[in-house]
Design an enzyme around this catalytic site. Structure first.
Site, PDB file in Angstrom:
ATOM      1  N   ASN A 101      41.579  48.488  75.105  1.00 27.36           N
ATOM      2  CA  ASN A 101      40.844  47.328  75.623  1.00 27.36           C
ATOM      3  C   ASN A 101      39.852  46.934  74.536  1.00 27.36           C
ATOM      4  O   ASN A 101      38.875  47.632  74.296  1.00 27.36           O
ATOM      5  CB  ASN A 101      40.123  47.680  76.931  1.00 27.36           C
ATOM      6  CG  ASN A 101      39.314  46.509  77.477  1.00 27.36           C
ATOM      7  OD1 ASN A 101      38.636  45.804  76.731  1.00 27.36           O
ATOM      8  ND2 ASN A 101      39.346  46.314  78.788  1.00 27.36           N
TER       9      ASN A 101
ATOM     10  N   GLU B  68      42.072  42.620  77.488  1.00 24.69           N
ATOM     11  CA  GLU B  68      40.822  41.857  77.502  1.00 24.69           C
ATOM     12  C   GLU B  68      40.613  41.148  76.154  1.00 24.69           C
ATOM     13  O   GLU B  68      39.548  41.217  75.547  1.00 24.69           O
ATOM     14  CB  GLU B  68      39.621  42.735  77.863  1.00 24.69           C
ATOM     15  CG  GLU B  68      38.526  41.939  78.555  1.00 24.69           C
ATOM     16  CD  GLU B  68      37.405  42.792  79.137  1.00 24.69           C
ATOM     17  OE1 GLU B  68      36.408  42.180  79.583  1.00 24.69           O
ATOM     18  OE2 GLU B  68      37.495  44.030  79.151  1.00 24.69           O
TER      19      GLU B  68
ATOM     20  N   TYR C  81      46.410  44.852  82.271  1.00 23.35           N
ATOM     21  CA  TYR C  81      44.958  44.880  82.426  1.00 23.35           C
ATOM     22  C   TYR C  81      44.672  44.676  83.910  1.00 23.35           C
ATOM     23  O   TYR C  81      44.614  43.551  84.405  1.00 23.35           O
ATOM     24  CB  TYR C  81      44.300  43.795  81.563  1.00 23.35           C
ATOM     25  CG  TYR C  81      42.802  43.699  81.711  1.00 23.35           C
ATOM     26  CD1 TYR C  81      42.005  44.832  81.740  1.00 23.35           C
ATOM     27  CD2 TYR C  81      42.171  42.458  81.833  1.00 23.35           C
ATOM     28  CE1 TYR C  81      40.628  44.747  81.889  1.00 23.35           C
ATOM     29  CE2 TYR C  81      40.799  42.357  81.974  1.00 23.35           C
ATOM     30  CZ  TYR C  81      40.028  43.500  82.006  1.00 23.35           C
ATOM     31  OH  TYR C  81      38.665  43.426  82.159  1.00 23.35           O
TER      32      TYR C  81
ATOM     33  N   ASP D 241      44.679  49.164  80.306  1.00 23.34           N
ATOM     34  CA  ASP D 241      43.436  49.461  81.003  1.00 23.34           C
ATOM     35  C   ASP D 241      43.730  49.268  82.487  1.00 23.34           C
ATOM     36  O   ASP D 241      43.734  48.144  82.987  1.00 23.34           O
ATOM     37  CB  ASP D 241      42.325  48.522  80.516  1.00 23.34           C
ATOM     38  CG  ASP D 241      41.016  48.740  81.255  1.00 23.34           C
ATOM     39  OD1 ASP D 241      40.951  49.661  82.090  1.00 23.34           O
ATOM     40  OD2 ASP D 241      40.056  47.987  80.987  1.00 23.34           O
TER      41      ASP D 241
ATOM     42  N   ASN E   1      41.899  50.572  84.816  1.00 25.55           N
ATOM     43  CA  ASN E   1      40.592  50.510  85.472  1.00 25.55           C
ATOM     44  C   ASN E   1      40.441  51.500  86.627  1.00 25.55           C
ATOM     45  O   ASN E   1      39.659  51.258  87.557  1.00 25.55           O
ATOM     46  CB  ASN E   1      40.286  49.076  85.935  1.00 25.55           C
ATOM     47  CG  ASN E   1      39.399  48.346  84.925  1.00 25.55           C
ATOM     48  OD1 ASN E   1      38.395  48.871  84.469  1.00 25.55           O
ATOM     49  ND2 ASN E   1      39.805  47.139  84.558  1.00 25.55           N
TER      50      ASN E   1
ATOM     51  N   ASP F  86      33.736  49.023  74.523  1.00 23.38           N
ATOM     52  CA  ASP F  86      33.311  50.199  75.282  1.00 23.38           C
ATOM     53  C   ASP F  86      34.488  51.128  75.586  1.00 23.38           C
ATOM     54  O   ASP F  86      34.304  52.183  76.204  1.00 23.38           O
ATOM     55  CB  ASP F  86      32.571  49.800  76.562  1.00 23.38           C
ATOM     56  CG  ASP F  86      33.245  48.694  77.344  1.00 23.38           C
ATOM     57  OD1 ASP F  86      34.314  48.215  76.920  1.00 23.38           O
ATOM     58  OD2 ASP F  86      32.702  48.293  78.398  1.00 23.38           O
ATOM     59  N   HIS F  87      35.674  50.760  75.140  1.00 23.69           N
ATOM     60  CA  HIS F  87      36.860  51.599  75.285  1.00 23.69           C
ATOM     61  C   HIS F  87      37.277  52.163  73.922  1.00 23.69           C
ATOM     62  O   HIS F  87      37.078  51.527  72.886  1.00 23.69           O
ATOM     63  CB  HIS F  87      38.058  50.800  75.826  1.00 23.69           C
ATOM     64  CG  HIS F  87      37.889  50.299  77.223  1.00 23.69           C
ATOM     65  ND1 HIS F  87      38.560  50.843  78.302  1.00 23.69           N
ATOM     66  CD2 HIS F  87      37.136  49.295  77.734  1.00 23.69           C
ATOM     67  CE1 HIS F  87      38.237  50.203  79.393  1.00 23.69           C
ATOM     68  NE2 HIS F  87      37.377  49.245  79.085  1.00 23.69           N
TER      69      HIS F  87
END
Length: 262
Positions: free
Chosen positions: A9, A36, A107, A150, A152, A252-253
């Site tokens: 991501n 993303e 995603y 991702d 999530n 942040d990934h």
């Protein structure tokens, strides 16, 4: 044919073009799946990627939000994109490699802050998205396929920094974990990362909110690599490239890697 695949991501492919190039130069996965991307397809910076050997791409994009792309050194043919839960979001793309392997790049919606669909529409959308993924895999029953992205959701207790504290936090709630398990079971998917690394805490995401993400290590494993049973034994070499989370202006990934001998 042996190939290495990575999923990441990127949290804006245009903003972090230099980081994508750095990963291509230092790690050189044969196939790089990004989520993303936050960019229309025509504005993804392909020129630099092509110069590094990634001359093939299948993608779905939209301005400022979502977006998925598969960048590949190997020829790849687009074989579809699904709009689960009819959200109108660019959240899935599938491509087929020369060896006949189909790569699905997902995603999954993050789900907002409150794990209650009655007060949080986004949480309901996330559950609906997973339900439609499940039903699609039950109907299609994929073969010779890899699913990455991702998703999530951190499904296992050792996929989060504190299982008990996160039971009521979106991404690790029992209802999300159950939905993900049903989706995985529907396609017969094998979790390649955990096949290779069966024990111990393992994370791929650390919040921007943490002032010292590395020392605090309050992570979650939100990024996944799955494969259908007919090729799951060919997967190996799984790893999370944690150091990437510490690059300048990072996502942040961190990227997750696996190699397949097919």
């Amino acid at each position: 044919m042996s190939f290495t695949l990575a999923t990441w991501n990127i949290n804006s492919v245009r903003l972090r073009e230099a980081l994508v190039c750095k990963l291509m130069e230092t790690e050189a996965p044969d196939v790089l799946c990004l989520q993303e991307c936050k960019s229309p397809v025509e504005k993804i910076p392909l020129e630099q990627f092509r110069a590094l050997g990634y001359s093939h791409m299948v993608a779905r994009g939209q301005k400022g939000y979502n977006g998925v792309a598969i960048l590949s050194k190997l020829p790849i043919e687009e074989v579809g994109a699904q709009d689960f839960a009819t959200l109108g979001h660019a959240r899935h793309i599938a491509g087929r490699l020369p060896n006949g392997v189909t790569v699905h790049n997902f995603y999954v919606p993050a789900g907002g802050d409150k794990p209650d669909r009655e007060i949080n529409e986004k949480f309901g959308q996330k559950l609906d998205y997973l339900t439609e993924m499940r039903d699609w895999f039950r109907a299609e029953r994929p073969e010779k396929a890899i699913l990455v992205g991702d998703l999530n959701i951190a499904p296992r207790e050792d996929d989060v920094w504190d299982h008990k504290k996160l039971l009521k936090v979106v991404s690790h709630t029992p209802v999300e974990v159950a939905h993900l398990a049903e989706t995985q079971e529907a396609g017969g998917w094998v979790d390649i990362t955990r096949q290779d690394i069966p024990e111990g805490n393992l994370y791929s995401w650390w919040s921007y909110r943490s002032p010292d993400w590395d020392a605090a290590d309050k992570g979650r494993r939100l990024d996944h690599v799955w494969a259908t049973p007919d090729i799951s034994n060919a997967g190996h070499g799984s790893r999370v490239l944690r150091e990437v989370r510490g690059w300048e202006q990072p996502s942040d990934h961190a990227p997750v890697f696996a190699t397949f001998d097919l």
